[in-house]
Design an enzyme around this catalytic site. Structure first.
Site, mmCIF file in Angstrom:
data_model
loop_
_atom_site.group_PDB
_atom_site.id
_atom_site.type_symbol
_atom_site.label_atom_id
_atom_site.label_comp_id
_atom_site.label_asym_id
_atom_site.label_seq_id
_atom_site.Cartn_x
_atom_site.Cartn_y
_atom_site.Cartn_z
ATOM 1 N N ASN A 248 -67.115 25.591 23.662
ATOM 2 C CA ASN A 248 -67.410 24.118 23.262
ATOM 3 C C ASN A 248 -68.986 23.962 23.357
ATOM 4 O OD1 ASN A 248 -65.818 24.116 25.929
ATOM 5 N ND2 ASN A 248 -66.882 22.237 25.757
ATOM 6 N N ASP A 249 -69.262 22.769 23.869
ATOM 7 C CA ASP A 249 -70.561 22.225 23.990
ATOM 8 C C ASP A 249 -71.857 23.296 23.949
ATOM 9 O OD1 ASP A 249 -69.036 20.225 24.425
ATOM 10 O OD2 ASP A 249 -69.997 19.619 26.319
ATOM 11 N N TRP B 187 -59.266 26.171 25.877
ATOM 12 C CA TRP B 187 -60.104 25.506 26.694
ATOM 13 C C TRP B 187 -59.549 26.058 28.064
ATOM 14 C CZ3 TRP B 187 -60.415 22.769 31.360
ATOM 15 C CH2 TRP B 187 -61.598 22.803 31.819
ATOM 16 N N PHE C 60 -69.951 23.366 34.015
ATOM 17 C CA PHE C 60 -69.991 22.287 32.986
ATOM 18 C C PHE C 60 -71.409 22.065 32.204
ATOM 19 C CE2 PHE C 60 -65.880 19.516 33.278
ATOM 20 C CZ PHE C 60 -65.256 20.690 33.214
ATOM 21 N N ARG D 254 -71.680 13.819 34.926
ATOM 22 C CA ARG D 254 -72.138 15.200 34.277
ATOM 23 C C ARG D 254 -73.105 15.274 33.177
ATOM 24 N NH1 ARG D 254 -66.709 14.213 32.948
ATOM 25 N NH2 ARG D 254 -66.324 13.585 30.712
ATOM 26 N N GLU E 295 -70.825 11.032 27.178
ATOM 27 C CA GLU E 295 -71.235 12.605 27.717
ATOM 28 C C GLU E 295 -72.303 12.996 26.858
ATOM 29 O OE1 GLU E 295 -66.909 14.687 28.512
ATOM 30 O OE2 GLU E 295 -67.453 14.446 26.253
ATOM 31 N N TRP F 214 -62.485 17.157 19.725
ATOM 32 C CA TRP F 214 -61.435 17.304 20.543
ATOM 33 C C TRP F 214 -60.150 16.851 20.000
ATOM 34 C CZ3 TRP F 214 -61.825 20.301 24.422
ATOM 35 C CH2 TRP F 214 -63.207 20.591 24.901
#
Length: 500
Positions: free
Chosen positions: A42-43, A67, A99, A170, A222, A304
């Site tokens: 993902n990111d 995930w 993360f 985060r 985020e 998502w």
């Protein structure tokens, strides 16, 4: 002799079957967007340019294509187009999963790890504390590399920013703030952004908060970013905040604010909520560090709402193409613009150009394009604004439509008949985006890969990114306009694969 011939034939047939199976299994593999060879991504994280190499780190679970406990995967490139997957950079440890975060080049050795050390700043996510609901399961830590990102050493004093009791705490994005000779950390803290500063990447001081009453709040904030852009002789600061859910076309998306930053406080000049991308599939988008005056952004090309269900195998997810950011004033409002990086031109192959083209009902470009792969770039500009659409299609009857609706003054992407859509109830929909440009003429750039389209309209004022999953290559191409439209220029370019 007969026995040997039969064995050789069997081996050859088996090899052919294996090749066919591999091609079928990877039929949605993007050809010029980064994807890991296998498993979940993902990111994008820690994107940094160093000694001629672009480093892309990313959220990665190496044991499944859904995930799981997060690692930092790693890929490198000389041009942001062709990527080489590298060994995993950061593994989970006693402090938790790894993360999202960022990476910087510590040119002045402020941290004492070594001159020009690569320093990663990331979130430790402790699943044990998360289950205990302490509200302190996320903290910020650092690691460093002295060998061009090949190996990493985690700082013994981690975490460097402890959690004060905020459940979503985060995604640190760190940059050097030259006027005050200090590092600035832009951190997502649930429903706002918190800024920290540090002289050495190890000791951090909270400076201020922004956003509790600004922007979209349909989901958790985020993956932020903060950087300046020079525009008309003036420095404007851009604050990107990704949000999930709450995007303009449901689910994950990125918003941005424009204003001033004085080393302590960000002040927004924005009068409305602005979006980086009005498609469904550009999330966690942030910029590369250490690229000088260029501000280059990449995002996670998924959402998502369905990221764990998309029908790809043996991998899941890709990144957007790299985009260069700028600013443009429209009336009294300032907007962020986004266009494909010039490095993407290295993929240009065959193609054709047409001038002063009148389209009434339908212009079939299929035979002229002679493109069986469906990989292309289409650039066109209009003499007049009227309804028009670009239709991608295949022999299976799948259709993806990208167009402009004049009455609504909106661009759109319709993937309702684009192929496989049944893995998530909201996937097969039409997504809309406002047109901000006020001039009569429209400029329109569409970039298509195997399973994605990226639209850059009006020189990047309106951007849309959508993924889709056709049953076979979208080798047919049409331009349609029921009312009729005049095109100044039309340029079609076949794109080569960057996969090696």
């Amino acid at each position: 002799m007969k026995k040997i011939t039969i064995i050789l034939f069997y081996i050859s047939a088996l090899t052919a079957i294996q090749v066919m199976a591999q091609e079928f299994k990877e039929k949605y593999r993007p050809q010029f967007h980064f994807t890991p060879k296998a498993n979940w991504m993902n990111d994008p994280n820690g994107m940094v340019f160093h000694n001629g190499t672009y480093h892309l780190f990313y959220q990665y679970y190496p044991h499944d294509k859904i995930w799981g406990p997060m690692h930092w995967g790693h890929a490198t490139s000389k041009d942001m187009v062709s990527w080489k997957e590298q060994p995993i950079a950061l593994y989970p440890d006693s402090l938790g999963y790894i993360f999202s975060g960022s990476a910087v080049v510590d040119k002045n050795n402020t941290a004492g790890f070594g001159k020009d050390a690569l320093v990663a700043i990331f979130t430790h996510h402790d699943p044990v504390q998360e289950k205990q609901k302490t509200g302190k399961h996320e903290s910020q830590s650092i690691a460093y590399s002295l060998d061009e990102g090949k190996t990493w050493t985690k700082y013994k004093g981690n975490p460097v920013v402890k959690n004060p009791g905020i459940s979503d705490f985060r995604d640190p994005k760190v940059r050097w703030f030259e006027p005050q000779k200090k590092w600035i950390m832009t951190l997502a803290t649930k429903d706002r952004i918190t800024f920290y500063s540090s002289p050495d990447l190890k000791t951090w001081t909270r400076e201020s908060d922004f956003g509790a009453n600004e922007g979209g709040h349909g989901g958790v904030w985020e993956c932020p970013d903060l950087f300046p852009i020079m525009h008309e002789g003036k420095e404007t600061w851009v604050l990107i905040v990704n949000i999930n859910p709450g995007g303009p076309n449901k689910g994950s998306a990125g918003q941005y604010f424009l204003g001033n930053f004085d080393g302590k406080t960000f002040t927004s000049n924005s009068k409305e909520t602005k979006w980086l991308d009005f498609g469904a599939d550009n999330y966690a988008a942030v910029t590369f560090s250490n690229t000088g005056s260029r501000n280059i952004l990449m995002g996670w090309m998924s959402n998502w709402q369905y990221a764990n269900q998309v029908p790809t195998d043996p991998w899941r997810s890709a990144n957007t193409i790299a985009r260069e950011l700028g600013l443009k004033t429209v009336g009294k409002e300032l907007y962020l613009t986004s266009v494909p990086v010039k490095e993407l031109d290295a993929l240009n192959a065959a193609g054709f150009s047409m001038k002063h083209v009148r389209v009434k009902d339908q212009l079939d470009l299929t035979e002229k394009a002679k493109n069986k792969t469906g990989l292309f770039r289409l650039d066109l500009s209009t003499e007049n604004t009227a309804d028009f659409s670009v239709l991608l299609a295949n022999e299976a009857g799948n259709e993806l439509i990208v167009g402009y609706d004049k009455a609504a003054n909106q661009y759109y992407i319709d993937r309702s008949k684009s192929g496989k859509t049944d893995f998530e109830k909201g996937f097969g929909e039409r997504h809309k985006a406002p047109r901000f440009a006020t001039e009569e003429k429209i400029s329109f750039t569409l970039i298509a890969d195997v399973a994605s389209v990226e639209l850059f309209a009006d020189n990047g004022l309106t951007v849309m990114t959508d993924i889709f999953f056709p049953e076979s290559e979208m080798s047919k191409l049409y331009i349609k306009s029921a009312s009729g439209i005049a095109l100044d220029n039309l340029k079609y370019t076949v794109l080569k694969s960057a996969v090696k």
